[in-house]
Design an enzyme around this catalytic site. Structure first.
Site, short mmCIF file in Angstrom:
data_model
loop_
_atom_site.label_atom_id
_atom_site.label_comp_id
_atom_site.label_asym_id
_atom_site.label_seq_id
_atom_site.Cartn_x
_atom_site.Cartn_y
_atom_site.Cartn_z
N TYR A 189 0.74 -1.26 -0.03
CA TYR A 189 -0.06 0.07 0.00
C TYR A 189 0.90 1.15 0.01
O TYR A 189 1.85 1.25 0.79
CB TYR A 189 -0.93 0.23 1.25
N GLY A 203 -24.37 5.61 -0.39
CA GLY A 203 -25.07 6.66 -0.98
C GLY A 203 -24.57 7.32 -2.38
O GLY A 203 -24.64 8.55 -2.37
#
Length: 326
Positions: free
Chosen positions: A53, A219
Site C-alpha cells: 500500500y 449513497g
C-alpha cells in the site's frame, strides 16, 4: 466500542478495523495520522495495512506512515497491527509470492517501515499456488518462534485453500490461520457458498474488505446526482451507472429505515455469521462516524428480508451444497 476474539484466538479486536490502503495513495502523512488519532480515540484498536500500500512502487508508504505515527505518539502497544505479504515488492523474481525467502525478507522490511519489533497479524495477501504449504508454514513458524509475528491470517483464499492451509498447519502442530480477509458486501456474496462456512468450521474469523463495495453502497447514487465528490474513481462511477436501478431501490429502502446507506451496509455485515470486523477505509476522520453508528444499529427481520430481495444470495442461499443442490 465493542471487542471480540479474532477467530478462535484469545486476541481481542474492535468490531471495526481501520483499513489504511488510502495512506500514501490518497492521503498524505499528516492526514493519515489524523485518521489514526481519531480511530484510537473512538476505541478502534485494529489497524490493517499491507506492504504494497502506498503512493510509490515498492516503498511501503502506508506502513511507513503508521510507523511514523507510532514514533510520534508512542501508542504501539494499544494497536493490534496487521499487515500482509505476497504482492511484488521489487523487480526480482523472488521479490513476491509466499516462498520462505520472500516471507522472511518481506517481514523484516515491514518491521523496519513500521518501526516495531512485531506484527500482531501477518496475512498472506493471496494464495500462492506455486509454493507448498509446508514451506509457507516453515517460514511462518520461524517468525512466530522469533516473536516477530504473533498470529497468521490469510486474504482472498477460497474455502478449500483455508482447509488445505489448516491441515498443513496441524501436521506441524501450529496454530495455523486465525483470520481470513475477504471481499464481502451486500453486492458480493459469493463467499457465503464455501469460504464463510469453511472459516466458521475451522475457527477462522472473517474480516470483510470493501464492505461498501468501493463506495457504491455509501449513497453513491445520491452523491452522483448531487454532484458531490464521494469516491470519484472511474471504476466506482461506472458501477454506480451500471447498477442505477438497484441503487435507487437500495437508497429508497435506507430512506424508509431512516438510516444512511453506509450504516445499513455495515450493520448488515456486522450481523452476518462469522464476521469479526469489517475493514473500513475512511479518507477523513469524520467518515468514521457513519461506521460507528453501524455498531449500534440492528436491522430487523423486515429490513433483512428486503435487503435479500434487492441483493439475493447466490443460488438458494447459505452454504453449499444446499445453495445449488436439492
Amino acid at each position: 466500542m465493542r471487542y471480540t476474539n479474532l477467530g478462535r484466538s484469545g486476541l481481542k479486536v474492535s468490531r471495526l478495523g481501520l483499513g489504511t490502503m488510502n495512506f500514501g495513495w490518497q492521503l498524505g502523512e499528516d492526514d493519515s495520522h489524523a485518521i489514526l488519532d481519531r480511530a484510537l480515540a473512538e476505541g478502534i484498536n485494529f489497524v490493517d495495512t499491507a506492504d504494497m500500500y502506498g503512493a510509490r512502487d515498492y516503498e511501503g508508504t502506508s506502513e511507513a506512515y503508521i510507523g511514523s505515527w507510532f514514533a510520534r505518539t508512542g501508542r504501539r502497544d494499544e494497536v493490534v497491527l496487521a499487515t500482509k505479504v505476497y504482492q511484488p515488492m521489487g523487480d526480482g523474481p523472488n521479490d513476491r509470492g509466499l516462498s520462505a525467502r520472500h516471507i522472511v525478507a518481506a517481514c523484516e522490511a515491514s518491521l523496519r517501515r513500521l518501526g516495531t519489533d512485531r506484527i500482531d497479524l501477518y496475512q498472506m495477501h493471496h494464495v500462492d499456488r506455486g509454493t507448498p504449504w509446508e514451506e509457507i508454514w516453515q517460514a511462518m513458524d520461524v517468525l512466530v518462534a522469533q516473536g516477530k509475528v504473533l498470529y497468521v491470517g490469510s486474504s482472498n483464499f477460497a474455502g478449500w485453500h483455508l482447509a488445505g492451509a489448516q491441515a498443513a498447519a496441524i501436521r506441524r502442530h501450529s496454530l495455523g490461520l486465525v483470520s481470513e480477509q475477504l471481499k464481502y458486501s451486500l453486492m458480493t456474496r459469493h463467499v457465503e457458498l464455501e469460504v464463510v462456512p469453511a472459516a466458521q468450521a475451522l475457527g477462522i474469523g472473517l474480516l470483510p474488505w470493501s464492505p461498501l463495495a468501493q463506495g457504491v453502497l455509501s449513497g453513491a447514487l445520491r452523491k452522483h446526482r448531487e454532484g458531490a465528490a464521494g469516491r470519484t474513481t472511474s471504476h466506482t462511477a461506472a458501477r454506480v451507472l451500471e447498477h442505477r436501478e438497484l441503487l435507487e431501490r437500495y437508497e429508497g429502502l435506507c430512506d424508509d429505515l431512516g438510516l444512511h446507506p453506509a450504516v445499513v451496509a455495515l450493520a448488515w455485515l456486522l450481523g452476518r455469521p462469522g464476521v469479526t470486523a469489517p475493514i473500513v477505509g475512511p479518507r477523513t476522520p469524520d467518515q468514521l462516524d457513519l461506521a460507528l453508528v453501524a455498531l449500534e444499529t440492528t436491522l430487523g427481520d423486515d429490513a433483512e428480508s428486503r435487503l435479500n430481495e434487492l441483493f439475493p444470495p447466490v443460488g438458494n442461499g447459505g452454504p453449499g451444497p444446499e445453495a445449488w443442490a436439492w
